[in-house]
Write an enzyme that holds these catalytic residues in place. Sequence first.
Site, mmCIF file in Angstrom:
data_model
loop_
_atom_site.group_PDB
_atom_site.id
_atom_site.type_symbol
_atom_site.label_atom_id
_atom_site.label_comp_id
_atom_site.label_asym_id
_atom_site.label_seq_id
_atom_site.Cartn_x
_atom_site.Cartn_y
_atom_site.Cartn_z
ATOM 1 N N ASP A 160 0.795 -1.223 0.000
ATOM 2 C CA ASP A 160 0.000 0.000 0.000
ATOM 3 C C ASP A 160 0.834 1.282 0.000
ATOM 4 O O ASP A 160 1.485 1.626 0.980
ATOM 5 C CB ASP A 160 -0.971 0.021 1.202
ATOM 6 N N LYS A 194 -8.058 -1.517 3.359
ATOM 7 C CA LYS A 194 -7.424 -0.201 3.491
ATOM 8 C C LYS A 194 -7.418 0.244 4.955
ATOM 9 O O LYS A 194 -6.453 0.820 5.433
ATOM 10 C CB LYS A 194 -8.179 0.810 2.637
ATOM 11 N N LYS A 237 -8.397 14.080 -3.179
ATOM 12 C CA LYS A 237 -8.868 13.564 -1.886
ATOM 13 C C LYS A 237 -8.761 14.641 -0.808
ATOM 14 O O LYS A 237 -7.751 15.345 -0.725
ATOM 15 C CB LYS A 237 -7.998 12.370 -1.487
ATOM 16 N N LYS A 250 2.573 1.998 3.380
ATOM 17 C CA LYS A 250 1.823 2.161 4.631
ATOM 18 C C LYS A 250 2.037 0.992 5.581
ATOM 19 O O LYS A 250 2.105 1.157 6.798
ATOM 20 C CB LYS A 250 0.331 2.239 4.340
HETATM 21 N N1 LIG Z 1 -2.706 7.999 -3.597
HETATM 22 C C1 LIG Z 1 -3.128 6.934 -4.262
HETATM 23 O O1 LIG Z 1 -3.589 7.008 -5.374
HETATM 24 C C2 LIG Z 1 -2.993 5.608 -3.586
HETATM 25 C C3 LIG Z 1 -2.346 5.522 -2.349
HETATM 26 C C4 LIG Z 1 -2.203 4.279 -1.762
HETATM 27 C C5 LIG Z 1 -2.681 3.149 -2.401
HETATM 28 N N2 LIG Z 1 -3.322 3.285 -3.599
HETATM 29 C C6 LIG Z 1 -3.826 2.069 -4.211
HETATM 30 O O2 LIG Z 1 -3.362 1.979 -5.548
HETATM 31 C C7 LIG Z 1 -4.332 1.263 -6.311
HETATM 32 C C8 LIG Z 1 -4.620 2.045 -7.581
HETATM 33 O O3 LIG Z 1 -5.126 3.308 -7.260
HETATM 34 P P1 LIG Z 1 -5.796 4.141 -8.452
HETATM 35 O O4 LIG Z 1 -6.226 5.448 -7.876
HETATM 36 O O5 LIG Z 1 -4.928 4.108 -9.639
HETATM 37 O O6 LIG Z 1 -7.100 3.239 -8.720
HETATM 38 P P2 LIG Z 1 -7.916 3.053 -10.076
HETATM 39 O O7 LIG Z 1 -9.180 2.390 -9.669
HETATM 40 O O8 LIG Z 1 -7.968 4.312 -10.836
HETATM 41 O O9 LIG Z 1 -7.016 2.042 -10.917
HETATM 42 C C9 LIG Z 1 -7.038 0.663 -10.670
HETATM 43 C C10 LIG Z 1 -7.012 -0.024 -12.024
HETATM 44 O O10 LIG Z 1 -6.879 -1.430 -11.817
HETATM 45 C C11 LIG Z 1 -7.662 -2.081 -12.787
HETATM 46 N N3 LIG Z 1 -7.833 -3.447 -12.307
HETATM 47 C C12 LIG Z 1 -8.656 -3.903 -11.347
HETATM 48 N N4 LIG Z 1 -8.472 -5.235 -11.185
HETATM 49 C C13 LIG Z 1 -7.486 -5.608 -12.060
HETATM 50 C C14 LIG Z 1 -6.847 -6.826 -12.379
HETATM 51 N N5 LIG Z 1 -7.175 -7.967 -11.742
HETATM 52 N N6 LIG Z 1 -5.872 -6.827 -13.311
HETATM 53 C C15 LIG Z 1 -5.516 -5.680 -13.937
HETATM 54 N N7 LIG Z 1 -6.113 -4.488 -13.706
HETATM 55 C C16 LIG Z 1 -7.082 -4.455 -12.767
HETATM 56 C C17 LIG Z 1 -8.900 -1.232 -12.918
HETATM 57 O O11 LIG Z 1 -9.550 -1.448 -14.146
HETATM 58 C C18 LIG Z 1 -8.313 0.182 -12.838
HETATM 59 O O12 LIG Z 1 -7.998 0.672 -14.108
HETATM 60 C C19 LIG Z 1 -5.547 1.081 -5.421
HETATM 61 O O13 LIG Z 1 -5.526 -0.198 -4.834
HETATM 62 C C20 LIG Z 1 -5.327 2.109 -4.327
HETATM 63 O O14 LIG Z 1 -5.926 1.764 -3.090
HETATM 64 C C21 LIG Z 1 -3.496 4.464 -4.206
HETATM 65 O O1 LIG Z 2 -1.894 7.204 1.478
HETATM 66 P P1 LIG Z 2 -3.037 7.786 2.241
HETATM 67 O O2 LIG Z 2 -3.408 9.179 1.783
HETATM 68 O O3 LIG Z 2 -2.877 7.680 3.719
HETATM 69 O O4 LIG Z 2 -4.287 6.814 1.957
HETATM 70 C C1 LIG Z 2 -5.137 7.033 0.870
HETATM 71 C C2 LIG Z 2 -6.517 6.886 1.434
HETATM 72 O O5 LIG Z 2 -6.702 7.927 2.366
HETATM 73 C C3 LIG Z 2 -7.508 6.986 0.321
HETATM 74 O O6 LIG Z 2 -8.812 6.911 0.860
HETATM 75 C C4 LIG Z 2 -7.280 5.852 -0.643
HETATM 76 O O7 LIG Z 2 -8.199 5.945 -1.653
HETATM 77 C C5 LIG Z 2 -5.900 5.925 -1.235
HETATM 78 O O8 LIG Z 2 -5.699 4.728 -1.964
HETATM 79 C C6 LIG Z 2 -4.832 6.021 -0.184
HETATM 80 O O9 LIG Z 2 -4.650 4.763 0.401
#
Ligand SMILES: NC(=O)c1ccc[n+]([C@@H]2O[C@H](COP(=O)([O-])OP(=O)(O)OC[C@H]3O[C@@H](n4cnc5c(N)ncnc54)[C@H](O)[C@@H]3O)[C@@H](O)[C@H]2O)c1
Ligand SMILES: O=P([O-])([O-])O[C@@H]1[C@@H](O)[C@H](O)[C@@H](O)[C@H](O)[C@@H]1O
Length: 536
Positions: free
Chosen positions: A329, A378, A419, A492
């Site tokens: 994460d 999460k 966010k 995280k």
């Molecule tokens: N700041 C952040 O953006 C942040 C921080 C921490 C964690 N994350 C994690 O990162 C991940 C991606 O975040 P995001 O904002 O890009 O999300 P998003 O939903 O925009 O992108 C996820 C993508 O994964 C694809 N997907 C889902 N299942 C799949 C599979 N089995 N194989 C291939 N593709 C698949 C979806 O179609 C989508 O395009 C999430 O799990 C999120 O919790 C994001």
């Molecule tokens: O990194 P961070 O800002 O603590 O945590 C974020 C969460 O607050 C948010 O809700 C989630 O969508 C993102 O994927 C990310 O995990």
Amino acid sequence: MAPHASSDVANGAVNGSARQEPSPLFTVNSPNVVYTPDEIKSHYAYHTTEVTRSADNQLVATPKSSNYNFKVDRKVGKVGMMLVGWGGNNGSTVTAGILANRRGLSWETREGKQAANYYGSVVMSSTVKLGTDAKTSEEINIPFHDMLPMVHPNDLAIGGWDISSLNLAESMDRAQVLEPTLKNLVRKEMVEMKPLPSIYYPDFIASNQEDRADNVVEGTKASWAHVEKVQKDIRHSEFKAQNGLDKVVVMWTANTERYADIIPGVNDTADNLINSIKTGHEEVAPSTVFAIASILENAPFINGSPQNTLVPGAREFAEQRKAFIGGDDFKSGQTKMKSALVDFLINAGIKLTSIASYNHLGNNDGKNLSSQKQFRSKEISKSNVVDDMVAANSILYEKDEHPDHTVVIKYMPAVGDNKRALDEYYAEIFMGGHQTISLFNICEDSLLASPLIIDLVVLAEMMTRVSWKEDAEGAEYKGFHSVLSVLSYMLKAPMTPPGTPVVNALGKQRSALINIFRACVGLQPESDMTLEHKLL
Ligand SMILES: NC(=O)c1ccc[n+]([C@@H]2O[C@H](COP(=O)([O-])OP(=O)(O)OC[C@H]3O[C@@H](n4cnc5c(N)ncnc54)[C@H](O)[C@@H]3O)[C@@H](O)[C@H]2O)c1
Ligand SMILES: O=P([O-])([O-])O[C@@H]1[C@@H](O)[C@H](O)[C@@H](O)[C@H](O)[C@@H]1O
């Protein structure tokens, strides 16, 4: 920072002639460090303090020194980054960002001209203290990226998978993260980038994701054919062959999955997990299938999401095959701030008694997290981040005592990727007083996470070129442990080798990373004592 060749990308292809390895920004002048064109070898004395208890329960601190040899392969080669979830907000944003940096693009915004940068990347936009000037005693700080011969993100070949068939330009539009003026400058290249079909097991992500799943391979639960498909995509796809890649790093930035139950006989050992995949056990997640395939291809696998992808069987498999894994994460905004603020408060002797962490966001990640099982994944990763800091202070906290801590995430489509994080930290201070710290933090999620993806990929690849051995007759060089806890700063819920402690304090995580890289070139940790400025 050493100058960098640019190269063009079409469908993940990195064109252009073979790069000259940039010359190092610094060399270490020491009998303990030897440079050859291919390697840096160092002899390193590792100093620790061993604590024991005397018969009368007194603590006894004994300085200890262990001697290690480190070896760094200086040849970076051609590196590919394969993103699972390439079509998502993070995947499309990091891709556009690398293309824009590679081409040195600038674009008009409401505030004026904006140039491409790598802000938010520790590797590309932070500096580290090398030492002090021999004449003036002033600090000499260098770019982190120049500590060791690391791949430059501009040179990463980019590819990956998505259950959505949209090309990367359409994905970038869907994400609504980047300025139209920038999007138009990279659109032509991104149109050509099309995610490989992926595996989709509906039970693992929110049902509200189903409408995107138009780019999937047959089968809705684990099978060995799925492992072989991903292996083939890594090894034989035009991505690796066409780019002549020496190495690929696989990064999960797809949706957050529900936790998998850890079931003896199913995923508790490598053999059981492999067998469970072969027999289509429903507790094997798509992310675990990607991890197993990556391990088989000796491609480092990093989990940027909170679910327990790297179940015990996957970890054991990586250890058996000496492959690298890491997670979980991305630590991008609210939690990153928390791991710094809690470290400061507790180390200042202030007794934190409650943390209320709320945020709402409107991107697809937030949509997926609006489903309870995915939110639970999460909630776990966001809640455990203070444990080590609390446990380290027995003055403020009794054993097993900890601050109240709540995590709330709400899906509010209107705010999109921007966010809103609202936090309240409540603490006891001197003589019955209280301190309340309220934070309002607009974290543009994908713009904060994308640089972390780059850091994780660059550092994971770097670790494949670092080896060590004991300073003993006949000792052989070997790699770091398969679980790359050195990546914890970007995560995280950092995974660590079995039986080793989890460190969440942001400052400690960064120091560990920097000082391990210093050790690789025979330099002792930076202590910040600056005795040269005090013993005057
Ligand atoms: N700041 C952040 O953006 C942040 C921080 C921490 C964690 N994350 C994690 O990162 C991940 C991606 O975040 P995001 O904002 O890009 O999300 P998003 O939903 O925009 O992108 C996820 C993508 O994964 C694809 N997907 C889902 N299942 C799949 C599979 N089995 N194989 C291939 N593709 C698949 C979806 O179609 C989508 O395009 C999430 O799990 C999120 O919790 C994001
Ligand atoms: O990194 P961070 O800002 O603590 O945590 C974020 C969460 O607050 C948010 O809700 C989630 O969508 C993102 O994927 C990310 O995990």
